[in-house]
Design a protein around this motif. Structure first.
Motif: not given
Length: 537
Positions: A225-235
């Motif tokens: 299904g769809g995915v939840l994500l967290a990214l590094n805000a700096s890059d």
């Protein structure tokens, strides 16, 4: 709807708008009962002179802030530092309008070209349209400072939108995430490799906190299904991903994901409201499964993405019900809680530490089909087509809640859907919604979930709920800005917008910002999408 034997006092009255509509049938419950004569008088006095020219006399300059998609990280949609109340709302006047141009203006869909809440920081308004274009405007004048054009229409229907933190604007297009300089609009990073084709597309207004950007895809077609994500805000580097469907399931072809801004908690967690699995009633009955983590509030460790808990509103869903609204942080009694809702037309209060249910309350119209999916899950479903269920797939709670002063404010849409076959897959009933869909704004007790008041509207209140002092604002699909007394539900202000609307608003100090996206669903008119600013002197 609540049963007819409940103690209630009905305050009936109509207020004629400039479009000939009627407003404000108010149902008051419990301690918030006021004499009907006083309410009616107050409503009628407030209505006088409010539907004049779109631009009024000179005002002081627009000022204030709305720093997060839902006002703060708690998602409570209470306007910070607002000076707008029932004492001065009648003096709101249009001070500027920013009209969308290019492909986003020419290609206005049935859902419009604006659906996201603007962000206001440092005297600048940041806005994204449904073609993923980003604009930075002067709050004082509405003049364009810069734009970042992508012209990528969203297959997920949005709402899209941006987040701003530390001089950086964060956003997404259907297939990318990006960070821009808030001062110039220059890209700082762009990540084009976050999603596989089977994982759906982005259409979420992200949240940024603690050096992380939280976003999600919708309509994932893979086994996860769809995915939840967290990214590094700096890059933009991926920190973690979380799939919203555990495994492949017969008959389910699209599932889960999220598109409303998640809740970043003070306890080190992040909570998303997730979407439905698309399947037929026949599939749900023949192959029953909870289909975790669809139709749920999903609480994860913010740093790692590890599951802490989830609460599923509708297991084995086959009606296109979502539990998609932005979760809201609150306190029920002395218990930290999360308030969630969605198109099933139920508001849920959950223990923030465990996900245990504290209370739940149906809102809007229900016609007795609320347990169909649960009965299918337990092999007890005896449904036969044709049948009609309500709320339908474009009904229930479509837009975000507000929580303030011991009350939960919720906008609901009353629109049924008819199954002609058990093999039919539910979807938005867009062909008929304009002829019959109505709506309600309700106030619930935060402590118990009990309905405090219920005000009916002749059109869908798709503008969610936004609190400013003793008022709660929304917008109607036909293009009307409305304010209600948040203690009684009485309509005290209404104003015709330049075009139709299906977006939540922002309130910055003395200014109301309305993204009127001009949706064309069943309306004679629409189009001409624009952001309109109204201010008090």
């Amino acid at each position: 709807m609540r049963s007819s034997d409940e103690s209630a006092s009905w305050i009936a009255g109509t207020m004629a708008s400039s479009r000939g509509e009627h407003y404000g049938r108010v149902r008051s419950l419990g301690r918030r009962y006021f004499k009907s004569g006083l309410l009616a008088a107050a409503s009628l006095v407030a209505a006088g002179g409010l539907i004049g020219g779109m631009a009024g006399s000179a005002t002081s300059g627009p000022s204030g802030s709305w720093p997060y998609p839902n006002a703060d990280l708690a998602n409570n949609r209470v306007a910070p530092g607002s000076t707008i109340s029932s004492a001065n709302v009648a003096s709101l006047r249009q001070v500027w309008s920013f009209k969308i141009t290019g492909k986003a203006a020419k290609g206005v869909s049935v859902f419009g070209s604006l659906a996201a809440t603007p962000i206001v920081v440092g005297g600048v308004v940041y806005l994204q349209d449904l073609y993923a274009n980003v604009y930075a405007l002067s709050l004082a004048s509405g003049k364009l400072k810069w734009e970042y054009r992508l012209n990528s229409p969203l297959p997920s229907l949005g709402p899209d939108g941006v987040a701003v933190e530390g001089g950086v604007v964060y956003g997404d297009s259907p297939t990318t995430a990006f960070a821009l300089s808030a001062a110039t609009g220059k890209p700082l990073w762009v990540d084009r490799h976050l999603l596989r084709k089977s994982q759906g597309t982005f259409g979420i207004q992200p949240q940024v906190a603690g050096g992380r950007v939280y976003l999600a895809s919708a309509f994932g077609k893979s086994s996860h299904g769809g995915v939840l994500l967290a990214l590094n805000a700096s890059d933009g580097a991926v920190i973690w991903k979380f799939s919203t469907l555990r495994h492949t399931h017969p008959g389910v072809f699209v599932a889960g994901g999220a598109w409303e801004t998640p809740l970043v908690g003070t306890d080190g967690s992040v909570t998303y409201g997730t979407g439905n699995p698309y399947q037929s009633a026949a599939s749900a009955i023949q192959h029953p499964s909870t289909l975790a983590y669809t139709d749920s509030d999903v609480n994860l460790a913010a740093a790692t993405g590890k599951l802490r808990w989830y609460y599923q509103g509708v297991p084995d869903d086959f009606k296109d019900y979502d539990m998609q609204t932005s979760p809201v942080a609150a306190t029920v009694g002395r218990i930290p809680a999360v308030i969630g809702s969605g198109k099933m037309g139920v508001v849920y209060a959950m223990n923030a530490a465990t996900g245990a249910l504290l209370w739940k309350t149906p809102v809007g119209r229900h016609n007795g089909h609320g347990r169909d999916s649960l009965q299918a899950l337990h092999h007890r479903n005896k449904l036969k087509a044709p049948f009609t269920y309500e709320p339908g797939s474009l009904g229930g709670v479509l837009s975000n809640l507000a929580v303030a002063g011991g009350s939960v404010y919720v906008a609901t849409v009353d629109d049924p859907f008819r199954f002609t076959s058990l093999r039919q897959v539910a979807g938005a009933n867009v062909a008929s919604v304009h002829t019959r869909a109505t709506g309600e704004i309700e106030a619930l007790s935060l402590a118990t979930g009990k309905v405090e008041w219920d005000t009916k509207f002749p059109q869908m209140p798709l503008g969610g709920a936004t609190v400013s002092n003793n008022l709660v604002f929304t917008t109607l699909y036909s293009g009307v800005l409305v304010a209600l007394n948040r203690y009684t539900g009485a309509v005290v202000y209404r104003h015709a917008l330049p075009t139709s609307d299906n977006s939540t608003i922002a309130i910055a100090g003395n200014t109301v910002l309305v993204p009127a996206g001009g949706p064309k669903l069943g309306l004679h008119g629409g189009g001409h999408p624009q952001l309109v600013a109204y201010a008090i002197p």
